[in-house]
Design an enzyme around this catalytic site. Structure first.
Site, PDB file in Angstrom:
ATOM      1  N   GLU A 210      -5.374  -8.655   0.527  1.00  0.00           N
ATOM      2  CA  GLU A 210      -6.091  -8.361   1.778  1.00  0.00           C
ATOM      3  C   GLU A 210      -7.543  -8.062   1.463  1.00  0.00           C
ATOM      4  O   GLU A 210      -7.834  -7.323   0.525  1.00  0.00           O
ATOM      5  CB  GLU A 210      -5.535  -7.116   2.491  1.00  0.00           C
TER       6      GLU A 210
ATOM      7  N   GLU B 140       0.794  -1.233   0.000  1.00  0.00           N
ATOM      8  CA  GLU B 140       0.000   0.000   0.000  1.00  0.00           C
ATOM      9  C   GLU B 140       0.830   1.290   0.000  1.00  0.00           C
ATOM     10  O   GLU B 140       0.851   2.032   0.987  1.00  0.00           O
ATOM     11  CB  GLU B 140      -0.966   0.008   1.193  1.00  0.00           C
TER      12      GLU B 140
HETATM   13  C1  FCB Z   1      -4.531  -2.192   5.387  1.00  0.00           C
HETATM   14  C2  FCB Z   1      -3.166  -2.586   5.894  1.00  0.00           C
HETATM   15  C3  FCB Z   1      -3.181  -3.692   6.912  1.00  0.00           C
HETATM   16  C4  FCB Z   1      -4.356  -3.590   7.851  1.00  0.00           C
HETATM   17  C5  FCB Z   1      -5.637  -3.388   7.096  1.00  0.00           C
HETATM   18  C6  FCB Z   1      -6.878  -3.327   7.958  1.00  0.00           C
HETATM   19  O1  FCB Z   1      -4.505  -0.863   4.977  1.00  0.00           O
HETATM   20  O2  FCB Z   1      -2.353  -2.994   4.825  1.00  0.00           O
HETATM   21  O3  FCB Z   1      -1.940  -3.685   7.571  1.00  0.00           O
HETATM   22  O4  FCB Z   1      -4.143  -2.638   8.798  1.00  0.00           O
HETATM   23  O5  FCB Z   1      -5.569  -2.222   6.317  1.00  0.00           O
END
Ligand code: FCB
Length: 449
Positions: A355, A166
């Site tokens: 994620e 990110e």
């Molecule tokens: C993302 C992050 C991860 C976690 C999630 C909820 O932005 O990459 O580390 O905190 O959000």
């Protein structure tokens, strides 16, 4: 409801990050990172919490891997803590740090789980921050040195590499909004960080290709691809500006398209680019990693600094206050497939969800279980979006849930629980939530509500 059906070779995994789960912050020769320092700043993190102990995965990784195996997870996405490998950011390598990640990977492999390593998930060595951090171009030499050590020491054990997690959060949350480490609020530093993070990614891929290692390498973005609030030209334009500023500024240079033109037209954003930089950034990658949580509508707003603002949604929200928007997930994946098609002369670039998940106000009930129905529905809807886009031809190859465990949720400390496994932070006891069994069943081919 309709049963979720995925290709047999779909990669199922769970995700974590070093600072959020490892703990052992002052053990095993690990150096200080910017989150150690940031969390000591009064008011920076909820209740002054920090990652000193976190989920103690440094000591409990065998138990965690056994749980992954019980759930049928095939891959584990973790991150390597730079200050565990090179405690001072540059120079001396810490053999204990290397040994930890080797033990972790070997245990994963013993259980038939592949190792997906993120090289940078936000725990920059403090010494490098003191030397100017991401806004200073000298960070690139240090990053190159660090990734080379990782390839050399761990390359035989890693099955998939992710350069940066990110970039948007590294640049904007850490350097513009000041809500993440290192806590700066400075537009010029932010823009320099944007470019240097993009460069660091390119350097990591370039160096990787020289090693002859064969595992795929890619990057993880958290794209913002808002829908226009109103079906008007003004709001459509607002949505495009938001996408350019938050997403294309990272994605396009990597895909060989340069920095988005809208940026120069609509904002006074310029990044400190030098001759040859764009070639370095645009190294061919093997896959695209996507983190998706939610989508909000964008509208034209003459008073906002960049003439757009995000508007409220009607959907039910999670414990983060984020609306549950699986439709936005589908639209985003289709857009990514479209903009990445043909990049590096390849017909398509495989996509992995690195994620996706939600925070809920989970509690252990009298029966000793955690009935996290909202998370199950969230996962079901977002997995249904994945299954739908696969049918539409999007090259989506895998899905990692965020997260395996409840963990240190950055500025929110331990208040936001994203795990499919509940962690009692007093005893460190792990208890799979109902959603863990839902995911297990989905992986086994019984994904139904
Ligand atoms: C993302 C992050 C991860 C976690 C999630 C909820 O932005 O990459 O580390 O905190 O959000």
């Amino acid at each position: 409801m309709e049963k979720l059906i995925f290709p047999v070779d779909f990669l199922w995994g769970s995700s974590t990050a070093s600072y959020q789960v490892e703990g052992a912050a002052h053990e095993g020769g690990r150096g200080e990172c910017i989150w150690d320092t940031f969390s000591r700043k009064p008011g920076a993190v909820y209740a002054g919490e920090n990652g000193n102990v976190a989920c103690d995965q440094y000591h409990r990784y065998e138990e965690d891997i056994a749980l992954m195996a019980e759930l049928g997870l095939k891959s584990y996405r973790f991150s390597i803590a730079w200050p565990r490998i090179i405690p001072a950011g540059k120079g001396k390598v810490n053999p204990e740090g290397v040994a930890f990640y080797r033990r972790l990977c070997e245990e994963l492999h013993r259980k038939g789980i592949s190792a997906c390593a993120t090289l940078y998930h936000w725990d920059l060595p403090q010494t490098l921050e003191d030397a100017g951090g991401w806004p200073d171009r000298s960070i690139l030499g240090a990053f190159e040195e660090y990734v080379k050590v990782c390839y050399k020491e761990l390359g035989d054990l890693i099955d998939m590499w992710i350069t940066i997690n990110e970039p948007l959060c590294v640049a904007f949350l850490g350097h513009l909004h000041g809500v993440h480490a290192p806590g700066h609020r400075d537009l010029q530093k932010t823009l320099a960080t944007v470019h240097h993070v993009n460069m660091a990614h390119g350097i990591a891929v370039k160096e990787y290709r020289k090693t002859g290692l064969k595992a795929p390498i890619g990057i993880t973005w958290n794209p913002t691809t808002p829908r226009p609030a109103v079906n008007s030209d003004a709001d459509k334009k607002a949505a495009e500006i938001a996408r350019a500023m938050n997403t294309e500024i990272f994605m396009f240079p990597v895909l060989g398209k340069g920095y988005p033109k809208l940026l120069a037209q609509e904002t006074n954003y310029t990044v400190p680019i030098k001759d040859g930089d764009l070639e370095i950034i645009a190294q061919p990658i093997d896959f695209i990693g996507i983190n998706y949580y939610h989508e909000s509508p964008a509208a034209a707003d003459e008073d906002a600094p960049f003439k757009f603002s995000m508007k409220p949604s009607w959907q039910e929200t999670t414990a983060m206050g984020w609306p549950i928007t699986p439709g936005g997930f589908e639209r985003q994946l289709e857009w990514i497939a479209e903009v990445s098609r043909g990049a590096f002369g390849k017909a398509e670039i495989p996509i992995y969800i690195t994620e996706n998940g939600c925070a809920c106000d989970d509690t252990v009930t009298a029966d000793g279980k955690i009935h996290d129905r909202q998370r199950i529905e969230y996962l079901y809807q977002h997995l249904a979006a994945c299954a739908n886009v696969i049918k539409k031809g999007v090259p989506l190859k895998g899905y990692y849930v965020w997260s395996l465990l409840d963990n240190f949720e950055w500025a929110f400390g331990y208040t936001k629980r994203f795990g499919i496994i509940y962690v009692d932070f007093k005893t460190m006891k792990r208890t799979p939530k109902d959603s863990a069994y839902f995911l297990r069943d989905t992986i086994a081919g019984y994904g139904e509500l």
